[in-house]
Design a protein around this motif. Structure first.
Motif, PDB file in Angstrom:
ATOM      1  N   LEU A  17       0.814  -1.211   0.000  1.00  0.00           N
ATOM      2  CA  LEU A  17       0.000   0.000   0.000  1.00  0.00           C
ATOM      3  C   LEU A  17       0.850   1.265   0.000  1.00  0.00           C
ATOM      4  O   LEU A  17       0.325   2.367   0.160  1.00  0.00           O
ATOM      5  CB  LEU A  17      -0.940   0.002   1.223  1.00  0.00           C
ATOM      6  N   GLU A  18       2.160   1.103  -0.167  1.00  0.00           N
ATOM      7  CA  GLU A  18       3.065   2.247  -0.220  1.00  0.00           C
ATOM      8  C   GLU A  18       4.308   1.846  -1.004  1.00  0.00           C
ATOM      9  O   GLU A  18       4.594   0.657  -1.170  1.00  0.00           O
ATOM     10  CB  GLU A  18       3.452   2.699   1.189  1.00  0.00           C
ATOM     11  N   VAL A  19       5.026   2.835  -1.491  1.00  0.00           N
ATOM     12  CA  VAL A  19       6.277   2.560  -2.196  1.00  0.00           C
ATOM     13  C   VAL A  19       7.424   2.745  -1.220  1.00  0.00           C
ATOM     14  O   VAL A  19       7.368   3.572  -0.300  1.00  0.00           O
ATOM     15  CB  VAL A  19       6.460   3.468  -3.428  1.00  0.00           C
ATOM     16  N   THR A  20       8.467   1.968  -1.425  1.00  0.00           N
ATOM     17  CA  THR A  20       9.629   2.005  -0.549  1.00  0.00           C
ATOM     18  C   THR A  20      10.889   2.122  -1.395  1.00  0.00           C
ATOM     19  O   THR A  20      11.045   1.420  -2.395  1.00  0.00           O
ATOM     20  CB  THR A  20       9.711   0.729   0.308  1.00  0.00           C
ATOM     21  N   PHE A  21      11.762   3.019  -1.006  1.00  0.00           N
ATOM     22  CA  PHE A  21      13.044   3.163  -1.686  1.00  0.00           C
ATOM     23  C   PHE A  21      14.060   3.702  -0.689  1.00  0.00           C
ATOM     24  O   PHE A  21      13.703   4.044   0.456  1.00  0.00           O
ATOM     25  CB  PHE A  21      12.929   4.079  -2.913  1.00  0.00           C
ATOM     26  N   THR A  22      15.321   3.752  -1.097  1.00  0.00           N
ATOM     27  CA  THR A  22      16.337   4.323  -0.220  1.00  0.00           C
ATOM     28  C   THR A  22      16.780   5.670  -0.783  1.00  0.00           C
ATOM     29  O   THR A  22      16.910   5.833  -2.001  1.00  0.00           O
ATOM     30  CB  THR A  22      17.560   3.400  -0.061  1.00  0.00           C
ATOM     31  N   LEU A  23      16.996   6.607   0.110  1.00  0.00           N
ATOM     32  CA  LEU A  23      17.438   7.939  -0.252  1.00  0.00           C
ATOM     33  C   LEU A  23      18.696   8.247   0.546  1.00  0.00           C
ATOM     34  O   LEU A  23      18.657   8.374   1.769  1.00  0.00           O
ATOM     35  CB  LEU A  23      16.342   8.967   0.050  1.00  0.00           C
ATOM     36  N   ASN A  24      19.817   8.281  -0.163  1.00  0.00           N
ATOM     37  CA  ASN A  24      21.127   8.486   0.476  1.00  0.00           C
ATOM     38  C   ASN A  24      21.375   7.463   1.588  1.00  0.00           C
ATOM     39  O   ASN A  24      21.876   7.787   2.662  1.00  0.00           O
ATOM     40  CB  ASN A  24      21.246   9.903   1.025  1.00  0.00           C
ATOM     41  N   GLY A  25      20.996   6.203   1.297  1.00  0.00           N
ATOM     42  CA  GLY A  25      21.269   5.106   2.224  1.00  0.00           C
ATOM     43  C   GLY A  25      20.219   4.888   3.288  1.00  0.00           C
ATOM     44  O   GLY A  25      20.307   3.923   4.059  1.00  0.00           O
ATOM     45  N   LYS A  26      19.200   5.750   3.358  1.00  0.00           N
ATOM     46  CA  LYS A  26      18.152   5.605   4.363  1.00  0.00           C
ATOM     47  C   LYS A  26      16.857   5.159   3.698  1.00  0.00           C
ATOM     48  O   LYS A  26      16.450   5.712   2.677  1.00  0.00           O
ATOM     49  CB  LYS A  26      17.930   6.922   5.103  1.00  0.00           C
ATOM     50  N   GLN A  27      16.220   4.163   4.291  1.00  0.00           N
ATOM     51  CA  GLN A  27      14.985   3.643   3.712  1.00  0.00           C
ATOM     52  C   GLN A  27      13.823   4.578   4.040  1.00  0.00           C
ATOM     53  O   GLN A  27      13.655   5.007   5.177  1.00  0.00           O
ATOM     54  CB  GLN A  27      14.692   2.245   4.251  1.00  0.00           C
ATOM     55  N   VAL A  28      13.038   4.908   3.022  1.00  0.00           N
ATOM     56  CA  VAL A  28      11.866   5.758   3.203  1.00  0.00           C
ATOM     57  C   VAL A  28      10.662   5.095   2.552  1.00  0.00           C
ATOM     58  O   VAL A  28      10.801   4.307   1.608  1.00  0.00           O
ATOM     59  CB  VAL A  28      12.084   7.170   2.607  1.00  0.00           C
ATOM     60  N   THR A  29       9.486   5.402   3.075  1.00  0.00           N
ATOM     61  CA  THR A  29       8.237   4.898   2.496  1.00  0.00           C
ATOM     62  C   THR A  29       7.331   6.079   2.193  1.00  0.00           C
ATOM     63  O   THR A  29       7.308   7.074   2.914  1.00  0.00           O
ATOM     64  CB  THR A  29       7.509   3.935   3.453  1.00  0.00           C
ATOM     65  N   VAL A  30       6.588   5.975   1.114  1.00  0.00           N
ATOM     66  CA  VAL A  30       5.689   7.038   0.677  1.00  0.00           C
ATOM     67  C   VAL A  30       4.341   6.411   0.362  1.00  0.00           C
ATOM     68  O   VAL A  30       4.258   5.427  -0.374  1.00  0.00           O
ATOM     69  CB  VAL A  30       6.224   7.765  -0.570  1.00  0.00           C
ATOM     70  N   GLY A  31       3.285   6.976   0.945  1.00  0.00           N
ATOM     71  CA  GLY A  31       1.949   6.438   0.726  1.00  0.00           C
ATOM     72  C   GLY A  31       0.918   7.526   0.499  1.00  0.00           C
ATOM     73  O   GLY A  31       1.167   8.506  -0.213  1.00  0.00           O
ATOM     74  N   ASN A  32      -0.228   7.379   1.159  1.00  0.00           N
ATOM     75  CA  ASN A  32      -1.353   8.290   0.932  1.00  0.00           C
ATOM     76  C   ASN A  32      -1.095   9.721   1.375  1.00  0.00           C
ATOM     77  O   ASN A  32      -1.853  10.626   1.032  1.00  0.00           O
ATOM     78  CB  ASN A  32      -2.588   7.758   1.672  1.00  0.00           C
ATOM     79  N   GLU A  33      -0.031   9.922   2.156  1.00  0.00           N
ATOM     80  CA  GLU A  33       0.243  11.283   2.630  1.00  0.00           C
ATOM     81  C   GLU A  33       0.751  12.204   1.520  1.00  0.00           C
ATOM     82  O   GLU A  33       0.808  13.431   1.692  1.00  0.00           O
ATOM     83  CB  GLU A  33       1.265  11.255   3.775  1.00  0.00           C
ATOM     84  N   VAL A  34       1.125  11.638   0.379  1.00  0.00           N
ATOM     85  CA  VAL A  34       1.634  12.410  -0.756  1.00  0.00           C
ATOM     86  C   VAL A  34       0.610  12.356  -1.874  1.00  0.00           C
ATOM     87  O   VAL A  34       0.090  11.289  -2.206  1.00  0.00           O
ATOM     88  CB  VAL A  34       2.991  11.844  -1.241  1.00  0.00           C
ATOM     89  N   VAL A  35       0.327  13.498  -2.467  1.00  0.00           N
ATOM     90  CA  VAL A  35      -0.694  13.546  -3.513  1.00  0.00           C
ATOM     91  C   VAL A  35      -0.145  12.977  -4.814  1.00  0.00           C
ATOM     92  O   VAL A  35       1.062  13.032  -5.080  1.00  0.00           O
ATOM     93  CB  VAL A  35      -1.189  14.995  -3.746  1.00  0.00           C
ATOM     94  N   GLU A  36      -1.032  12.460  -5.635  1.00  0.00           N
ATOM     95  CA  GLU A  36      -0.657  11.923  -6.942  1.00  0.00           C
ATOM     96  C   GLU A  36      -0.084  13.054  -7.783  1.00  0.00           C
ATOM     97  O   GLU A  36      -0.551  14.188  -7.755  1.00  0.00           O
ATOM     98  CB  GLU A  36      -1.891  11.347  -7.638  1.00  0.00           C
ATOM     99  N   GLY A  37       0.970  12.755  -8.546  1.00  0.00           N
ATOM    100  CA  GLY A  37       1.612  13.762  -9.371  1.00  0.00           C
ATOM    101  C   GLY A  37       2.816  14.390  -8.710  1.00  0.00           C
ATOM    102  O   GLY A  37       3.544  15.149  -9.354  1.00  0.00           O
ATOM    103  N   THR A  38       3.068  14.074  -7.423  1.00  0.00           N
ATOM    104  CA  THR A  38       4.245  14.608  -6.742  1.00  0.00           C
ATOM    105  C   THR A  38       5.500  14.034  -7.380  1.00  0.00           C
ATOM    106  O   THR A  38       5.651  12.819  -7.497  1.00  0.00           O
ATOM    107  CB  THR A  38       4.223  14.249  -5.241  1.00  0.00           C
ATOM    108  N   SER A  39       6.393  14.901  -7.785  1.00  0.00           N
ATOM    109  CA  SER A  39       7.622  14.437  -8.431  1.00  0.00           C
ATOM    110  C   SER A  39       8.657  14.039  -7.391  1.00  0.00           C
ATOM    111  O   SER A  39       8.578  14.444  -6.215  1.00  0.00           O
ATOM    112  CB  SER A  39       8.201  15.532  -9.331  1.00  0.00           C
ATOM    113  N   LEU A  40       9.630  13.267  -7.822  1.00  0.00           N
ATOM    114  CA  LEU A  40      10.738  12.910  -6.939  1.00  0.00           C
ATOM    115  C   LEU A  40      11.473  14.167  -6.499  1.00  0.00           C
ATOM    116  O   LEU A  40      11.924  14.263  -5.350  1.00  0.00           O
ATOM    117  CB  LEU A  40      11.697  11.958  -7.673  1.00  0.00           C
ATOM    118  N   ASN A  41      11.588  15.147  -7.379  1.00  0.00           N
ATOM    119  CA  ASN A  41      12.261  16.391  -7.042  1.00  0.00           C
ATOM    120  C   ASN A  41      11.553  17.120  -5.903  1.00  0.00           C
ATOM    121  O   ASN A  41      12.189  17.591  -4.949  1.00  0.00           O
ATOM    122  CB  ASN A  41      12.323  17.299  -8.274  1.00  0.00           C
ATOM    123  N   THR A  42      10.231  17.190  -5.975  1.00  0.00           N
ATOM    124  CA  THR A  42       9.454  17.836  -4.912  1.00  0.00           C
ATOM    125  C   THR A  42       9.621  17.093  -3.602  1.00  0.00           C
ATOM    126  O   THR A  42       9.763  17.705  -2.535  1.00  0.00           O
ATOM    127  CB  THR A  42       7.968  17.896  -5.308  1.00  0.00           C
TER     128      THR A  42
END
Length: 428
Positions: A17-42
């Motif tokens: 129900l969420e995407v998971t990736f690492t950012l500078n070696g730290k694991q992060v998860t992104v789910g419903n708290e971010v609106v659709e269309g949010t870019s990686l840059n944002t």
């Protein structure tokens, strides 16, 4: 219905129900708290608060937003580090990625990466706005033990703009890291490396202790459904057909490279759901048995390499010209994510008329439509000159892959670069 048509017996993938990736070696998860269309840059700048990564054109043309992403290929399962335009990539499309920003490869406290150190020592930065993107683009070129040539370094920076420093010092800094750099450039590079202790395993500044980070497990790509954003990620054709069936009459978009975001903004398109299909192996395959077919999700970078390889086979020599053409489409960071266009993506009529008082509120008015055509038409002259010089230098016995053309290209400059003199000219 889809299974009956295509005869697939694959088991459905587990769904997150969420995407998971690492950012500078730290694991992060992104789910419903971010609106659709949010870019990686944002996400990097506004959520992770990493302001080193910049943004400007938000079209994939300036390179200020470039980051490095280590991504597992869905077919070969090999991991490779690529430069990516973070302004074009939706953050939901980054599941399973290992993302590095300029802060993540070196800093004043922990030590600088050789790419960062070289740029500074060669005086390749002035206002500094373009520097993070420049650094991350070059970092991607040398990551994974890659050893680019000076020509490859120069070719890789077609999508990185600098408006104050000038490119000479920037390219000198990065060409010094190339395998065919001149002895003087290599010596300067070695002198710089002596100032920094670099880890031979990671290529990063030495932290003083080798240990394995046990805070997270390796991320395995799988199906993702984020209800609030109506975002779906699929990894098999079965999953894709199931999602399409479940959506019913919902208007959806199949998202792969998403590089069209540079021209056709997501907020101007009427889609109620988006399906990420870039990790479906069946769509990312290059088949050379009984012919030559390229999957719909194959990137331009992969297609160029495949075309060059296939061109060596009898009957496919024309692919060399196609590969050469694709090499001047967009830029390296865009081509790393840009999928081969389908037949329906190519307009039937290329004639363009400018209309006064057009009623279409979504008319293409950004730089992709108004600035780049004129630039591309004018730069054709330079590339035509370069091709002519290539032939002249070969005739003169030069076998080097790389040479400089000093600009402006005066008559004297052209004559000197061609390795000929006026006594060899034929006047009609």
């Amino acid at each position: 219905m889809w299974n009956a048509i295509f005869g697939s017996s694959e088991e459905p993938s587990p769904t997150a129900l969420e995407v998971t990736f690492t950012l500078n070696g730290k694991q992060v998860t992104v789910g419903n708290e971010v609106v659709e269309g949010t870019s990686l840059n944002t996400y990097i700048r506004d959520v992770a608060k990493l302001k080193g990564t910049k943004f400007m054109c938000t079209e994939g043309g300036c390179g200020a937003c470039v980051v490095a992403a280590t991504i597992e290929h869905p077919v070969t399962k090999q991991k490779q580090t690529l430069s990516i335009n973070s302004c074009l990539v939706p953050v939901f499309a980054c599941h399973g990625w290992d993302i590095r920003t300029v802060e993540g490869i070196g800093n004043k406290r922990d030590g600088y990466h050789p790419v960062q150190a070289n740029l500074a020592q060669f005086n390749g930065t002035q206002c500094g706005f373009c520097s993070p993107g420049m650094v991350m683009n070059m970092y991607s070129l040398v990551a994974d033990g890659k050893t680019p040539t000076m020509a490859e370094v120069e070719n890789a920076f077609g999508g990185n703009l600098c408006r104050c420093t000038g490119y000479r010092s920037i390219l000198d800094a990065f060409k010094a890291l190339a395998k065919d750099a001149t002895p003087m450039m290599k010596k300067q590079c070695a002198d710089i490396e002596d100032m920094y202790k670099i880890c031979s395993k990671t290529g990063l500044a030495c932290s003083g202790s080798c240990k394995k980070d046990s805070n997270f497990e390796e991320i395995v790509p799988k199906s993702v459904k984020i209800p609030a954003a109506n975002w779906y990620k699929v990894t098999t054709l079965n999953d894709l057909f199931s999602v399409i069936t479940s959506l019913g009459a919902t208007v959806y978009q199949l998202s792969a490279g998403n590089t069209a975001e540079g021209v056709y903004r997501h907020y101007n398109r009427q889609f109620d759901a988006r399906i990420d299909v870039k990790d479906v192996p069946d769509l990312r395959t290059i088949n050379t048995s009984g012919g030559f077919t390229v999957g719909a999700n194959v990137t331009l970078t992969e297609a160029i390499a495949a075309f060059k390889t296939q061109a060596a086979i009898t009957g496919y020599s024309y692919l060399t010209e196609l590969a050469n053409h694709l090499d001047v489409v967009a830029n390296t960071s865009v081509r790393n994510n840009y999928k081969v266009p389908g037949a329906k993506d190519i307009p039937a009529d290329f004639r363009i008329n400018f209309r006064k008082n057009a009623s279409n509120p979504l008319g293409l008015l950004n730089s992709k439509a108004t600035g780049e055509p004129a630039l591309n038409m004018s730069i054709v002259c330079f590339f035509a000159l370069r091709n002519a010089l290539d032939s002249a230098r070969k005739d003169a016995g030069d076998v080097a892959d790389y040479y400089d053309i000093k600009l402006p290209a005066t008559v004297e400059t052209i004559a000197m670069t061609s390795l000929t003199d006026t006594s060899q000219f034929t006047f009609a």
